[in-house]
Design a protein around this motif. Structure first.
Motif, mmCIF file in Angstrom:
data_model
loop_
_atom_site.group_PDB
_atom_site.id
_atom_site.type_symbol
_atom_site.label_atom_id
_atom_site.label_comp_id
_atom_site.label_asym_id
_atom_site.label_seq_id
_atom_site.Cartn_x
_atom_site.Cartn_y
_atom_site.Cartn_z
ATOM 1 N N LYS A 1 -37.627 -37.574 7.559
ATOM 2 C CA LYS A 1 -38.138 -37.437 6.194
ATOM 3 C C LYS A 1 -38.382 -35.968 5.863
ATOM 4 C CE LYS A 1 -41.929 -38.963 3.221
ATOM 5 N NZ LYS A 1 -43.184 -39.757 3.157
ATOM 6 N N ASN A 2 -39.029 -35.256 6.778
ATOM 7 C CA ASN A 2 -39.284 -33.832 6.564
ATOM 8 C C ASN A 2 -37.989 -33.029 6.565
ATOM 9 O OD1 ASN A 2 -41.975 -34.364 6.412
ATOM 10 N ND2 ASN A 2 -42.519 -33.425 8.362
ATOM 11 N N GLN A 3 -37.070 -33.408 7.447
ATOM 12 C CA GLN A 3 -35.790 -32.693 7.509
ATOM 13 C C GLN A 3 -35.022 -32.823 6.195
ATOM 14 O OE1 GLN A 3 -33.869 -34.339 10.981
ATOM 15 N NE2 GLN A 3 -35.554 -33.721 12.314
ATOM 16 N N LYS A 4 -35.086 -34.003 5.599
ATOM 17 C CA LYS A 4 -34.412 -34.203 4.315
ATOM 18 C C LYS A 4 -35.070 -33.367 3.224
ATOM 19 C CE LYS A 4 -33.015 -37.792 1.041
ATOM 20 N NZ LYS A 4 -33.048 -39.246 0.714
ATOM 21 N N LEU A 5 -36.396 -33.331 3.223
ATOM 22 C CA LEU A 5 -37.127 -32.530 2.242
ATOM 23 C C LEU A 5 -36.800 -31.045 2.412
ATOM 24 C CD1 LEU A 5 -39.277 -32.545 -0.004
ATOM 25 C CD2 LEU A 5 -41.025 -32.316 1.777
ATOM 26 N N MET A 6 -36.697 -30.600 3.654
ATOM 27 C CA MET A 6 -36.360 -29.207 3.931
ATOM 28 C C MET A 6 -34.940 -28.882 3.471
ATOM 29 S SD MET A 6 -38.091 -28.943 7.711
ATOM 30 C CE MET A 6 -37.649 -27.240 8.044
ATOM 31 N N ALA A 7 -34.027 -29.825 3.686
ATOM 32 C CA ALA A 7 -32.645 -29.609 3.248
ATOM 33 C C ALA A 7 -32.578 -29.460 1.729
ATOM 34 C CB ALA A 7 -31.762 -30.760 3.715
ATOM 35 N N GLU A 8 -33.340 -30.299 1.026
ATOM 36 C CA GLU A 8 -33.357 -30.245 -0.435
ATOM 37 C C GLU A 8 -33.975 -28.947 -0.942
ATOM 38 O OE1 GLU A 8 -35.515 -33.743 -1.370
ATOM 39 O OE2 GLU A 8 -33.800 -35.110 -1.094
ATOM 40 N N ALA A 9 -34.860 -28.366 -0.132
ATOM 41 C CA ALA A 9 -35.522 -27.111 -0.525
ATOM 42 C C ALA A 9 -34.700 -25.871 -0.161
ATOM 43 C CB ALA A 9 -36.902 -27.031 0.129
ATOM 44 N N GLY A 10 -33.537 -26.074 0.434
ATOM 45 C CA GLY A 10 -32.661 -24.945 0.753
ATOM 46 C C GLY A 10 -32.978 -24.219 2.043
ATOM 47 N N VAL A 11 -33.604 -24.932 2.985
ATOM 48 C CA VAL A 11 -33.961 -24.297 4.260
ATOM 49 C C VAL A 11 -32.721 -23.874 5.043
ATOM 50 C CG1 VAL A 11 -35.030 -24.693 6.524
ATOM 51 C CG2 VAL A 11 -36.189 -25.436 4.442
ATOM 52 N N ALA A 12 -31.670 -24.721 5.026
ATOM 53 C CA ALA A 12 -30.449 -24.394 5.772
ATOM 54 C C ALA A 12 -29.859 -23.066 5.290
ATOM 55 C CB ALA A 12 -29.429 -25.523 5.621
ATOM 56 N N LYS A 13 -29.814 -22.889 3.988
ATOM 57 C CA LYS A 13 -29.283 -21.646 3.429
ATOM 58 C C LYS A 13 -30.121 -20.442 3.863
ATOM 59 C CE LYS A 13 -28.044 -19.430 -0.959
ATOM 60 N NZ LYS A 13 -28.041 -19.583 -2.437
ATOM 61 N N ALA A 14 -31.438 -20.619 3.887
ATOM 62 C CA ALA A 14 -32.330 -19.543 4.320
ATOM 63 C C ALA A 14 -32.097 -19.196 5.783
ATOM 64 C CB ALA A 14 -33.787 -19.951 4.091
ATOM 65 N N MET A 15 -31.829 -20.205 6.622
ATOM 66 C CA MET A 15 -31.576 -19.944 8.037
ATOM 67 C C MET A 15 -30.260 -19.187 8.229
ATOM 68 S SD MET A 15 -34.244 -21.060 9.542
ATOM 69 C CE MET A 15 -35.140 -20.660 8.021
ATOM 70 N N VAL A 16 -29.254 -19.552 7.434
ATOM 71 C CA VAL A 16 -27.970 -18.836 7.508
ATOM 72 C C VAL A 16 -28.177 -17.368 7.167
ATOM 73 C CG1 VAL A 16 -25.693 -18.588 6.448
ATOM 74 C CG2 VAL A 16 -26.540 -20.861 7.042
ATOM 75 N N SER A 17 -28.917 -17.098 6.092
ATOM 76 C CA SER A 17 -29.170 -15.714 5.676
ATOM 77 C C SER A 17 -29.963 -14.965 6.742
ATOM 78 C CB SER A 17 -29.938 -15.697 4.348
ATOM 79 O OG SER A 17 -29.193 -16.315 3.326
ATOM 80 N N PHE A 18 -30.934 -15.651 7.357
ATOM 81 C CA PHE A 18 -31.750 -15.002 8.385
ATOM 82 C C PHE A 18 -30.902 -14.622 9.600
ATOM 83 C CE2 PHE A 18 -34.339 -15.261 12.247
ATOM 84 C CZ PHE A 18 -35.355 -14.365 11.957
ATOM 85 N N ILE A 19 -30.032 -15.531 10.026
ATOM 86 C CA ILE A 19 -29.189 -15.268 11.196
ATOM 87 C C ILE A 19 -28.224 -14.113 10.926
ATOM 88 C CG2 ILE A 19 -27.385 -16.249 12.681
ATOM 89 C CD1 ILE A 19 -28.791 -18.994 12.228
ATOM 90 N N VAL A 20 -27.642 -14.078 9.734
ATOM 91 C CA VAL A 20 -26.733 -12.985 9.374
ATOM 92 C C VAL A 20 -27.493 -11.668 9.339
ATOM 93 C CG1 VAL A 20 -25.281 -12.031 7.539
ATOM 94 C CG2 VAL A 20 -25.137 -14.464 8.104
ATOM 95 N N ARG A 21 -28.733 -11.688 8.816
ATOM 96 C CA ARG A 21 -29.536 -10.462 8.763
ATOM 97 C C ARG A 21 -29.873 -9.955 10.164
ATOM 98 N NH1 ARG A 21 -33.642 -12.250 5.900
ATOM 99 N NH2 ARG A 21 -35.411 -11.954 7.313
ATOM 100 N N CYS A 22 -30.194 -10.880 11.063
ATOM 101 C CA CYS A 22 -30.469 -10.490 12.452
ATOM 102 C C CYS A 22 -29.240 -9.857 13.094
ATOM 103 C CB CYS A 22 -30.914 -11.705 13.261
ATOM 104 S SG CYS A 22 -32.574 -12.279 12.879
ATOM 105 N N PHE A 23 -28.078 -10.418 12.803
ATOM 106 C CA PHE A 23 -26.812 -9.893 13.333
ATOM 107 C C PHE A 23 -26.574 -8.462 12.852
ATOM 108 C CE2 PHE A 23 -22.217 -9.550 12.024
ATOM 109 C CZ PHE A 23 -21.743 -9.097 13.247
ATOM 110 N N LYS A 24 -26.784 -8.229 11.575
ATOM 111 C CA LYS A 24 -26.538 -6.899 11.016
ATOM 112 C C LYS A 24 -27.581 -5.878 11.478
ATOM 113 C CE LYS A 24 -24.001 -8.485 6.960
ATOM 114 N NZ LYS A 24 -23.943 -8.558 5.467
ATOM 115 N N ASP A 25 -28.815 -6.367 11.725
ATOM 116 C CA ASP A 25 -29.877 -5.470 12.195
ATOM 117 C C ASP A 25 -29.932 -5.384 13.716
ATOM 118 O OD1 ASP A 25 -30.536 -5.183 9.553
ATOM 119 O OD2 ASP A 25 -32.241 -6.553 9.599
ATOM 120 N N VAL A 26 -29.029 -6.126 14.402
ATOM 121 C CA VAL A 26 -29.010 -6.209 15.872
ATOM 122 C C VAL A 26 -30.411 -6.540 16.385
ATOM 123 C CG1 VAL A 26 -28.128 -5.121 17.959
ATOM 124 C CG2 VAL A 26 -27.277 -4.378 15.741
#
Length: 415
Positions: free
Chosen positions: A135-160
């Motif tokens: 239930k929480n995972q679905k709510l998080m998906a609707e709130a765009g958490v997956a997109k935020a995680m993608v952006s965070f991982i890419v930022r970590c990659f660029k900042d090493v």
């Protein structure tokens, strides 16, 4: 507990069990939260307007329209404490439903640049919320958490910077399923930076099995929704890294994910060539020779082999391996019907397009021909028998003259 008289108003009208989290619907009837939410999700309720199970009045589907009945919950908990000596278990106080506003705030905290400590705290809280259930995972998906995680991982990659990477990957893995297909495609699209970020994660610590398995699982999910231009942009180093993980065999889940990634990408001709050049066929054969994996993994191995052997370079690499044809023959009739089908596809490709005199002799020598004759004799599906019969006909003259086959088997396979 059977001898204790339970107050009827403690029982859920749906489950007829003591309510753990009583909530009152707009119709005034109190139910256990889990039961009424399950009722609202049933196919019957989804097909038409939802109704109250007791009053049959219209009922909103939103969980937010269910009001917690705190007074009744406290009465039930007190009753359970009083009757604890009679075997009644105490009912814990349920957690309050997670609010969308909290998730959005945590997403903003994760997205803040140059706030490592704030990022970490927000990630941990999001992970805790995701761990509480679908239930929480679905709510998080609707709130765009997956997109935020993608952006965070890419930022970590660029900042090493790898702080929080493992947590972000886990959150992304948990929220990926509930995320809509359209949202996934928008997130991934031609986002080669994200793919490169995941490859970078795989180079951080070769000994970290959990991190690498998580990264490969996420990468598999990404490749499944990636468009052709992204897959075409994958370089040779990408495929070499996937083959390296086949060789390392850090965990069954990681190995399966790597095979599935290669299978998904090999649907494009250019990628298929790169996969073969990276030595995938050789490693797949070695995997089966070293320590035969579990059934599901073997099926994935043969699925990839069937794809790669559908063109010349893949077949050539299989034939160069001293145990290539032998492994295919050995697995036939030993794993599953799916593996049998795929193994026959490999043998057919070899016999039809690479069937030199030496190859035909090799197929006989390692027992491939005998196994195909056995397919005709065993209780296999009709389509498998038809496929094996067709392969045997391709070189029936060469194989029928060999003393290796018993005559009664050959009579079952007319030329």
């Amino acid at each position: 507990m059977d001898e204790i008289e339970i107050p009827h108003y403690f029982l859920c009208p749906i489950s007829l069990q003591i309510m753990k989290d009583p909530v009152t619907a707009v119709t005034g009837i109190t139910y256990d939260r889990e039961s009424i939410e399950r009722w609202l999700k049933t196919p019957a309720a989804a097909a038409a307007a939802a109704v109250c199970p007791v009053t049959k009045q219209p009922l909103p589907r939103a969980a937010s329209d269910l009001t917690p009945n705190h007074m009744l919950r406290r009465l039930i908990q007190a009753w359970c404490v009083v009757n604890a000596d009679s075997g009644v278990d105490r009912i814990p106080t349920p957690k309050s439903p997670v609010r969308r506003s909290l998730i959005l705030k945590l997403v903003r905290d994760v997205s803040r640049i140059n706030s490592v400590s704030l990022n970490g705290v927000a990630l941990k809280k999001l992970e805790e919320i995701a761990d509480e259930g679908e239930k929480n995972q679905k709510l998080m998906a609707e709130a765009g958490v997956a997109k935020a995680m993608v952006s965070f991982i890419v930022r970590c990659f660029k900042d090493v910077r790898n702080v929080g990477i493992d947590t972000a990957l886990r959150i992304l893995h948990l929220t990926w399923g509930p995320t809509s297909s359209e949202a996934k495609k928008i997130m991934v699209g031609e986002n080669l930076d994200f793919v490169e970020s995941l490859i970078w994660v795989l180079t951080i610590d070769a000994e970290n099995t959990g991190l690498n398995t998580q990264a490969l699982s996420v990468l598999k999910n990404v490749i499944e929704v990636a468009n052709y231009s992204l897959i075409e942009g994958l370089n040779t180093e990408f495929f070499e890294k996937m083959v390296e993980f086949l060789r390392m065999n850090i965990s069954p889940a990681a190995t399966r994910a790597a095979i599935q990634i290669l299978t998904e990408t090999c649907k494009l001709g250019r990628s298929k060539t790169k996969i073969v050049e990276a030595g995938a066929v050789f490693e797949l054969v070695e995997m089966e020779l070293r320590n035969p994996p579990e059934k599901r993994t073997t099926e994935l191995v043969f699925c990839l082999l069937a794809h790669l052997c559908s063109f010349a370079d893949g077949r050539q690499q299989l034939l160069r391996h001293a145990g290539g044809v032998a492994v295919v023959a050995k697995r036939l009739l030993r794993v599953s019907a799916a593996t049998d089908d795929l193994a026959l596809c490999v043998l057919e490709s070899i016999a039809r397009y690479s069937g030199t005199a030496a190859v035909v002799t090799e197929m006989m020598r390692v027992g491939g021909v005998s196994k195909m004759c056995m397919v005709l004799q065993t209780d296999c599906a009709g389509y498998l028998k038809k496929k094996a019969s067709g392969i045997l006909r391709l070189h029936s003259n060469a194989w029928s003259n060999s003393p290796c086959l018993q005559v009664y088997l050959l009579t079952r396979c007319p030329r």
